[in-house]
Structures are given as structure tokens and as C-alpha cells.
Design a protein around this motif. Structure first.
Motif, PDB file in Angstrom:
ATOM      1  N   ARG A  94      -1.352  -5.613  -9.112  1.00  0.00           N
ATOM      2  CA  ARG A  94      -2.216  -4.344  -9.740  1.00  0.00           C
ATOM      3  C   ARG A  94      -1.790  -4.316 -11.195  1.00  0.00           C
ATOM      4  NH1 ARG A  94      -2.819  -0.363  -4.839  1.00  0.00           N
ATOM      5  NH2 ARG A  94      -3.799   0.839  -6.560  1.00  0.00           N
ATOM      6  N   ARG A 119       0.967   5.925 -10.799  1.00  0.00           N
ATOM      7  CA  ARG A 119       0.386   4.982 -11.089  1.00  0.00           C
ATOM      8  C   ARG A 119       1.014   3.571 -10.283  1.00  0.00           C
ATOM      9  NH1 ARG A 119      -0.367   4.063 -16.575  1.00  0.00           N
ATOM     10  NH2 ARG A 119       1.239   4.234 -17.552  1.00  0.00           N
ATOM     11  N   HIS A 144       7.562   5.387   7.817  1.00  0.00           N
ATOM     12  CA  HIS A 144       6.442   5.121   7.486  1.00  0.00           C
ATOM     13  C   HIS A 144       6.117   3.684   8.560  1.00  0.00           C
ATOM     14  CE1 HIS A 144       2.286   4.341   6.348  1.00  0.00           C
ATOM     15  NE2 HIS A 144       2.291   3.289   5.746  1.00  0.00           N
ATOM     16  N   ILE A 157       1.292  -0.859  -0.156  1.00  0.00           N
ATOM     17  CA  ILE A 157       0.324  -0.133  -0.105  1.00  0.00           C
ATOM     18  C   ILE A 157       1.017   1.028  -0.432  1.00  0.00           C
ATOM     19  CG2 ILE A 157      -1.833   1.557   1.431  1.00  0.00           C
ATOM     20  CD1 ILE A 157      -2.753  -0.974   2.285  1.00  0.00           C
ATOM     21  N   ALA A 158       1.839   1.337   0.775  1.00  0.00           N
ATOM     22  CA  ALA A 158       2.576   2.312   1.055  1.00  0.00           C
ATOM     23  C   ALA A 158       3.466   2.334  -0.643  1.00  0.00           C
ATOM     24  CB  ALA A 158       3.626   1.945   2.507  1.00  0.00           C
ATOM     25  N   CYS A 159       4.327   2.071  -1.162  1.00  0.00           N
ATOM     26  CA  CYS A 159       4.554   1.550  -2.288  1.00  0.00           C
ATOM     27  C   CYS A 159       3.490   2.639  -3.364  1.00  0.00           C
ATOM     28  CB  CYS A 159       4.890   0.854  -2.587  1.00  0.00           C
ATOM     29  SG  CYS A 159       6.334  -0.036  -1.771  1.00  0.00           S
ATOM     30  N   ALA A 160       2.554   1.665  -3.741  1.00  0.00           N
ATOM     31  CA  ALA A 160       1.459   1.868  -4.580  1.00  0.00           C
ATOM     32  C   ALA A 160       1.338   3.658  -4.135  1.00  0.00           C
ATOM     33  CB  ALA A 160       0.012   1.187  -4.199  1.00  0.00           C
ATOM     34  N   ARG A 161       1.066   4.007  -3.032  1.00  0.00           N
ATOM     35  CA  ARG A 161       1.155   5.257  -2.877  1.00  0.00           C
ATOM     36  C   ARG A 161       2.013   6.551  -3.475  1.00  0.00           C
ATOM     37  NH1 ARG A 161      -0.549   4.436   3.619  1.00  0.00           N
ATOM     38  NH2 ARG A 161      -3.085   4.014   2.470  1.00  0.00           N
ATOM     39  N   ALA A 162       3.125   5.484  -2.991  1.00  0.00           N
ATOM     40  CA  ALA A 162       4.419   6.590  -3.404  1.00  0.00           C
ATOM     41  C   ALA A 162       4.953   6.045  -5.197  1.00  0.00           C
ATOM     42  CB  ALA A 162       6.263   5.931  -3.195  1.00  0.00           C
TER      43      ALA A 162
END
Ligand SMILES: NC(=O)C1=CN([C@@H]2O[C@H](COP(=O)(O)OP(=O)(O)OC[C@H]3O[C@@H](n4cnc5c(N)ncnc54)[C@H](O)[C@@H]3O)[C@@H](O)[C@H]2O)[C@@H](O)CC1
Ligand SMILES: [K+]
Length: 501
Positions: free
Chosen positions: A73, A44, A204, A36-41
Motif C-alpha cells: 500500500r 496515511r 485490539h 488493517i489495525a496498523c493502517a488505522r493507526a
């Protein structure tokens, strides 16, 4: 308050849950939080190039599982297997999700294929070692760490930047420098303390449920609410004596700036009254710059005995290190109130450590060089093992220690070491330490313990520097030490203002 723990403390807390929960639960929580943290960074996930540097332990396992989630994803995920083995479950999950594997096992060095992958990655995960890492990184990890640190994409450390000792912040060889560290369960001590802290980027924490099983922390960092609660504030019945009278002994006929800055720190931090005692020239300078201060010219023979009552003393900045300064410092340390010793005062104490043996509380505020002199070790040795030396000094000297540096530490026997997180590189300029001494002195005089006075002073000093360096339209500019003192009222206002909206 942010609390931090050693690897052993984390493992002990994890063990309680591992015994109760189905196998793989904690790693599943860690990998999900990481993904999740990687996707936010990333702008897309779909179509992004993700490279996993996976070591042979569970840190590599977290990384492979998170890579599998990103692959599902739509990310194009490549794993570089760097250990002598690979986490089987994680590897199988990545394969099932369509991830590609580059197996370095048996290869003497990473080679151009890895360099190309790293160079093209939008996101690079450092999963070489986590809390199981010991000593300097061995090959091929060391070379991979160097490649990762220079990668053009976003670099994320899994649990701990590889090469940083999770329990101490020591860095024995190469270590990965990242933009974001996603740590599991709780912060590790080594993520808050330099040199390790400078590798961490944004920190984080992913909650994996171990919180209730953690012990009392060995290291903590005060937050804004903690400092607001501790800062002395005048009440309806306050007068200058109740707010705290701080005495400052600083400067000499040759060095006057330190005196002006230390008095400035004390005045602007909110001392009820500042009494300044020194030689004729610094007294003249302080009177000209700070008319609020009550000044007295003193001689080394008479010392500060006739200076008037104070609730705490600051002694040392710019006072010199000769016999006359020694006599003056001794008269201050002979008093029965808390004393803060800084700068030249510390050089004098290194000459005769018995000066620090006193009944009333003592706070020392050394940089690494001054602490090294007090302990008889080199500055490099202190810088490499800051936590250990701050604790050792507090134990051996029986004082509270504020060790200055890019992450300032406050150590006192029997208490968690406090790390300050508000510092800024703009503070690395001459004279800021003198201002810090004045601020801490004002807080001591207001009745804070050495431990709280030092922690709050470090926090406000950093915040004031940020206020001074920052402009209303954003951006930052160089600051001088006096700007830090002048920035204090605005910093205190911002800290104590009720939250808007
Ligand atoms: N124990 C648990 O329940 C959990 C562990 N988690 C993960 O597991 C990690 C700890 O896993 P491990 O105990 O397997 O240890 P690590 O994966 O951190 O490291 C152990 C591996 O690194 C190698 N190694 C150690 N020092 C090295 C060096 N200097 N140079 C090269 N190789 C070195 C060892 O030979 C071993 O293969 C945590 O950091 C975290 O990422 C998470 O999944 C959360 C739950
Ligand atoms: K790592």
C-alpha cells in the motif's frame, strides 16, 4: 465480558484449526488483521516509514507478512531481523513487496543504523516474541525492546508486547511499552494483569476463528452490561431492610477519616441502612457527616453483638492493630453473615489467620503489602506475580480476595479471576480503599456473593473516580477519596441509563 487465556490454551485451540485449514491460513488472518489495525493507526499508509522488529519465530512471521501488506500500500518498510533465523515465508513476502532488510544475525548489538531507523519510524512493529516468549528477553532483543519503548512514532505490539509473559503478566526483565497491542484469536491473560498490562496500551483483538475451540477462561473482565445486570436495584416492594443493612466497624479515637469514608462508600452505593459501630470519636464524626447512618459506641469487650441485625459487615479501616482492635474484629468475624475485612483488619488477621476460618463467606480486600503479610512473602514478590498470589491466597485462606492495584483482581477458588478495567491513576490517593470497602459492603448486604460484590465494587469505584476526575468540558483533575463516594450516584446513573439514539 472480556475473557482471557494462557498461551497453552491459545495454542491448543489453534491446533484444532491448523489441522483443518490449509497451511498458513491462521497466520494470513493474523497478518491481515494486524496490517488493517496498523493502517488505522497511521494518518496515511502511503509514504509512511514503517520499521519491523522481527524475531525468529512465528511472531516475527506475522510481522513480516503484515509489513509486506503495508509495503504493497505504499509504505516504506524496513525489517530488522533480530533472531538467529527469520521466518522464511514472511521474509520472502516482504522482499517481493519491496521491503528492505537489515539483518542483525551474528551482530553483538543493534548498532546506530537500527537506532536511526527506529528514531525516524512513523510506525514501529514489535514482532520480537509473542506467546512463545519465556523468561527475560535476551540480547539483542532486550536492547531493541528499550529502543522500541522510547520510539517517537506509533509503537504496535504484535500479539503481546515482547518481554511480557503472555500467560501471567509477569515481566522478568526489559519489555516493550506500546501504544497499541494487536492480539490474535483472544486476549492473553498477561495482557490484562500488571505489570504486563501497563505495557499494552489499547488492546485490539483480531478474530482468527479460534473462539469456538477455547476452554472456559481462567481470567475475565466484566463489561458495563455485566455490571448493570448484577448491580442491586430497589424494586416496588423494597424497604431499607430488603435493600440491605450493612454494618461498618472502622476508625478509632486516633483515626477517624477511614470511618467517614467507608460509611460514605456504603451510603452512596445504595445501602438500605448503614449501622456504624466504633469508639466515641469516630462515631461523632460519622454522625456529623452521614446523618443517615445509625451509630453505636461499642467497647472491645461487648463487641458488635448488641449492634442490631445486619446482612453483612465491613471491618478494619483505621481501627488500629492493638489488642482492643483484635477483640472487636473477632466479635465481627464470629458473626454468621458475610464479612469484608480490609486494612487494619487484615493486619490483625495476618497476626492470627484463624480469624478468617469461619462458616459464612469472607471477602478480603488487601493491597500488595497486606496480602504479602498474610502469605508471608514480600510486597515486591506479590507485585511481580499478582495473579499467582491472588489465586494462592484464595485457595489457602478459603476466602474471596480482592487484590488492589492499578489492575484490581478478584480471586475465588474454582472461579475465573476477574480483572477490573475501570481503574484510573487518579485513584492512587489516600482513603480510596476505605470507600471501596464501603461500596463492596453495601453490595454484600444487598445479597451479592463475595465474588460479584467485589467485582462490581471495583468496577463502580473506578467509574466513580473517572466521573469525579473528569469535567463536563473534558480534561481531568486530582480527586480526593470522598469525591469518589460522591461520584457514585452519577456513575451508577451513567451505567444504567438506556443507550441514547
Ligand atoms: N500457532 C499459530 O497457529 C499462530 C501463531 N501466531 C503467531 O505465532 C506466535 C507464536 O509463535 P512461536 O511459537 O514461533 O513463538 P514466538 O515467535 O512467540 O517466539 C519464539 C521465538 O522466540 C525466541 N525466544 C523465546 N523467548 C525468548 C527470550 N526471552 N529472549 C529472546 N528470544 C526468545 C525463541 O527462541 C523462538 O525463536 C504468536 O504469538 C503469534 O504471533 C499467529 O500467526 C496466529 C496463528
Ligand atoms: K511481540
Amino acid at each position: 465480558m472480556l475473557t482471557a487465556y494462557t498461551s497453552d490454551e491459545i495454542r491448543t485451540a489453534e491446533r484444532v484449526l491448523i489441522e483443518r485449514l490449509p497451511e498458513g491460513t491462521l497466520m494470513g488472518r493474523a497478518a491481515t488483521g494486524l496490517a488493517i489495525a496498523c493502517a488505522r493507526a497511521l494518518p496515511r499508509v502511503y509514504g509512511s516509514r514503517v520499521v519491523l522488529l522481527a524475531g525468529g519465530g512465528d511472531n516475527g512471521g506475522d510481522t513480516l507478512y503484515a509489513g509486506a501488506l503495508l509495503a504493497r500500500r505504499g509504505a516504506r518498510v524496513h525489517a530488522v531481523l533480530a533472531g538467529s533465523r527469520a521466518h522464511e515465508g514472511g521474509l520472502a513476502a516482504l522482499r517481493r513487496a519491496g521491503g528492505r532488510i537489515l539483518d542483525l544475525r551474528g551482530a553483538p548489538e543493534p548498532g546506530p543504523a537500527v537506532t536511526d531507523l527506529v528514531g525516524a519510524a512513523d510506525l514501529l512493529l514489535d514482532g520480537l516474541v509473542g506467546i512463545g516468549g519465556t523468561g527475560a528477553l535476551r540480547e539483542p532483543y532486550a536492547t531493541l525492546a528499550g529502543l522500541a519503548s522510547g520510539a517517537p512514532g506509533v509503537v504496535v505490539a504484535v500479539d503481546v508486547p515482547s518481554g511480557v509473559d503472555a500467560s501471567t503478566g509477569e515481566v522478568a526483565g526489559d519489555a516493550v511499552r506500546v501504544h497499541l497491542t494487536v492480539t490474535f484469536g483472544a486476549a492473553k491473560t498477561g495482557l490484562l494483569i500488571d505489570p504486563g498490562a501497563s505495557h499494552v496500551g489499547t488492546l485490539h483483538t483480531v478474530d482468527i476463528g479460534i473462539g469456538p475451540h477455547l476452554p472456559e477462561p481462567g481470567v475475565a473482565a466484566l463489561g458495563a452490561a455485566d455490571v448493570t445486570g448484577l448491580l442491586p436495584r430497589p424494586g416496588a416492594k423494597s424497604d431499607k431492610y430488603r435493600r440491605g443493612v450493612v454494618g461498618v466497624v472502622a476508625g478509632s479515637d486516633r483515626f477517624t477519616g477511614a470511618a467517614v469514608l467507608a460509611v460514605g462508600g456504603a451510603v452512596r452505593a445504595g445501602a438500605g441502612l448503614v449501622r456504624f459501630a466504633s469508639a466515641a470519636e469516630p462515631v461523632r464524626q460519622v454522625r456529623a457527616r452521614w446523618p443517615e447512618a445509625v451509630t453505636k459506641i461499642v467497647t472491645p469487650e461487648e463487641g458488635v453483638r448488641e449492634t442490631g441485625r445486619v446482612q453483612a459487615w465491613v471491618v478494619g479501616p483505621g481501627m488500629g492493630t492493638g489488642d482492643e482492635a483484635f477483640a472487636l474484629a473477632r466479635s465481627v468475624l464470629d458473626s454468621d453473615v458475610p464479612v469484608l475485612v480490609d486494612a487494619d483488619g487484615l493486619t490483625l488477621c495476618a497476626r492470627d489467620r484463624s480469624l478468617l476460618r469461619r462458616a459464612a463467606p469472607t471477602l478480603i480486600t488487601p493491597h500488595a503489602g497486606e496480602l504479602g503479610r498474610l502469605l508471608g512473602v514480600s510486597v515486591a514478590e506479590v507485585e511481580a506475580r499478582r495473579l499467582r498470589h491472588a489465586r494462592r491466597a484464595a485457595d489457602e485462606l478459603g476466602v474471596t480476595v480482592l487484590l488492589k492495584g492499578s489492575t484490581t483482581l478478584v480471586a475465588q477458588a474454582g472461579m475465573p479471576v476477574r480483572v477490573n478495567t475501570t481503574g484510573t491513576p487518579w485513584l492512587a490517593t489516600g482513603g480510596t480503599g476505605d470507600v471501596l470497602a464501603g461500596i463492596a459492603g453495601a453490595y454484600l448486604a444487598a445479597g451479592l456473593s463475595c465474588y460479584d460484590a467485589a467485582s462490581c465494587a471495583a468496577y463502580m469505584h473506578g467509574l466513580a473516580a473517572r466521573v469525579a476526575a473528569g469535567g463536563p468540558e473534558g480534561g481531568e483533575a486530582p480527586i480526593a477519596a470522598l469525591d469518589v463516594a460522591l461520584g457514585l450516584p452519577e456513575a451508577i446513573r451513567r451505567l444504567t441509563a438506556p443507550a441514547r439514539g
